[in-house]
Write an enzyme that holds these catalytic residues in place. Structure first.
Site, PDB file in Angstrom:
ATOM      1  N   SER A   1      12.172   0.144   3.145  1.00 25.75           N
ATOM      2  CA  SER A   1      11.424   0.056   2.220  1.00 25.75           C
ATOM      3  C   SER A   1      10.916  -1.268   2.434  1.00 25.75           C
ATOM      4  O   SER A   1      10.845  -2.101   1.123  1.00 25.75           O
ATOM      5  CB  SER A   1      12.934   0.708   1.388  1.00 25.75           C
ATOM      6  OG  SER A   1      12.078   2.053   1.276  1.00 25.75           O
TER       7      SER A   1
ATOM      8  N   LYS B   1       7.823  -2.467   0.478  1.00 22.06           N
ATOM      9  CA  LYS B   1       7.431  -2.688  -0.619  1.00 22.06           C
ATOM     10  C   LYS B   1       7.633  -3.649  -1.370  1.00 22.06           C
ATOM     11  O   LYS B   1       6.633  -3.790  -2.654  1.00 22.06           O
ATOM     12  CB  LYS B   1       7.984  -1.319  -1.465  1.00 22.06           C
ATOM     13  CG  LYS B   1       8.362  -0.080  -1.133  1.00 22.06           C
ATOM     14  CD  LYS B   1       9.711   0.812  -1.848  1.00 22.06           C
ATOM     15  CE  LYS B   1       9.727   2.544  -1.393  1.00 22.06           C
ATOM     16  NZ  LYS B   1      11.012   2.924  -1.520  1.00 22.06           N
TER      17      LYS B   1
ATOM     18  N   SER C   1      14.667   1.478  -5.469  1.00 25.33           N
ATOM     19  CA  SER C   1      13.247   1.401  -4.624  1.00 25.33           C
ATOM     20  C   SER C   1      13.071   2.546  -4.700  1.00 25.33           C
ATOM     21  O   SER C   1      12.581   3.714  -3.437  1.00 25.33           O
ATOM     22  CB  SER C   1      13.995   1.835  -3.086  1.00 25.33           C
ATOM     23  OG  SER C   1      13.644   1.160  -1.802  1.00 25.33           O
TER      24      SER C   1
ATOM     25  N   LYS D   1      15.363  -7.823  -0.747  1.00 27.07           N
ATOM     26  CA  LYS D   1      14.697  -6.087  -0.708  1.00 27.07           C
ATOM     27  C   LYS D   1      15.825  -5.598   0.115  1.00 27.07           C
ATOM     28  O   LYS D   1      15.607  -5.869   1.321  1.00 27.07           O
ATOM     29  CB  LYS D   1      13.091  -6.104  -0.642  1.00 27.07           C
ATOM     30  CG  LYS D   1      12.612  -4.082  -0.469  1.00 27.07           C
ATOM     31  CD  LYS D   1      12.851  -3.861  -2.210  1.00 27.07           C
ATOM     32  CE  LYS D   1      12.438  -2.669  -2.474  1.00 27.07           C
ATOM     33  NZ  LYS D   1      13.907  -1.794  -1.486  1.00 27.07           N
TER      34      LYS D   1
END
Length: 280
Positions: A61, A64, A120, A228
């Site tokens: 992720s 992202k 997320s 993140k």
């Protein structure tokens, strides 16, 4: 006899002088890093840690971050996007983390970016990519074009959420840190990823949402800027992180780590960088 007394006095004086002189400060030991890939650098260009940092690997992720970067360059924060059943189904069918969006909700881009980055949300990623491609294929092309512009030569995207894909997708620690630096230059991005919780009050356009940041480093250390988390079985647990240390911005990444360990390791790496910066 007097010579012995004088010699003893001189010896004692020398010993006292040695004990009085402050010993040089001992540099902090390099933290043990269990992640398969790691890299830490500061805004002055000093590399504080590197481990297989140019190896191409999946980053889950962390993808992202690029999704948010592209959206922030394409959209107006006040634009409203209608969530579709396909957005909801995409996250559920692929076992992705979600922002618990519901079909028919009309949320602003700003709120969807919080839904993308804090919990997320794969549903938020799908809605944003679908809207600002337009279409997911066109959006991924924009992600790869942005990667080329930023000089991310070892990065290739196949989707907007980092889920495993047949065509694969990869990046490196060096590229991820470079991307984070570019993204953090945007005040909106920086505000979003530093937030521990974001609340969307219920309105006639959408239901209420409360999103909490999966980045536990924000709760562990002072001066943390984000950025993140990520996880897939293939990529392992990942963490892209940043903090202010010694008047500099320190950015690092851990790829292929363990869940809780990534946060403790990131904290130690930030402290290690701080110690090195303070010593010049």
């Amino acid at each position: 006899m007097s010579g012995m007394r004088i010699g003893g006095f001189i010896g004692s004086a020398i010993l006292a002088l040695i004990l009085w002189i402050p010993s040089p400060a001992v540099a902090a030991d390099t933290p043990a890093v269990g992640a398969g890939v790691a890299y830490v650098i500061d805004s002055a260009g000093t590399i504080h840690y590197g481990k297989r940092q140019t190896r191409r690997v999946p980053v889950a992720s962390l993808v992202k971050v690029m999704t948010a970067y592209v959206v922030l360059n394409e959209a107006k924060l006040g634009d409203r996007i209608t969530v579709t059943s396909a957005d909801v189904r995409h996250a559920v069918a692929n076992g992705a983390t979600t922002a618990a969006l519901a079909k028919g909700e009309r949320l602003t881009v700003r709120d969807l970016l919080y839904g993308l980055m804090l919990p997320s949300g794969g549903d938020a990623a799908n809605a944003l990519a679908r809207t600002y491609g337009p279409g997911k294929t066109a959006f991924v092309a924009k992600m790869n074009a942005a990667a080329r512009r930023l000089g991310l030569r070892d990065t290739w995207y196949t989707n907007a959420d980092g889920l495993p894909a047949p065509a694969g997708g990869h990046s490196t620690a060096v590229d991820q840190v470079r991307l984070a630096k570019a993204a953090l230059a945007n005040p909106t991005f920086r505000t979003i990823v530093a937030r521990e919780k974001h609340v969307v009050p219920r309105t006639s356009l959408h239901r209420a949402h409360t999103w909490r940041n999966t980045n536990k480093l924000l709760q562990r250390a002072e001066g943390v800027l984000g950025v993140k988390t990520g996880y897939t079985r293939e990529a392992g647990f990942c963490l892209l992180f940043a903090g202010e240390r010694g008047g500099r911005q320190v950015i690092g990444v851990l790829l292929g780590d363990q869940d809780a360990r990534r946060f403790t390791t990131a904290e130690k790496l930030l402290d290690y960088a701080d110690d090195r910066i303070s010593r010049g």
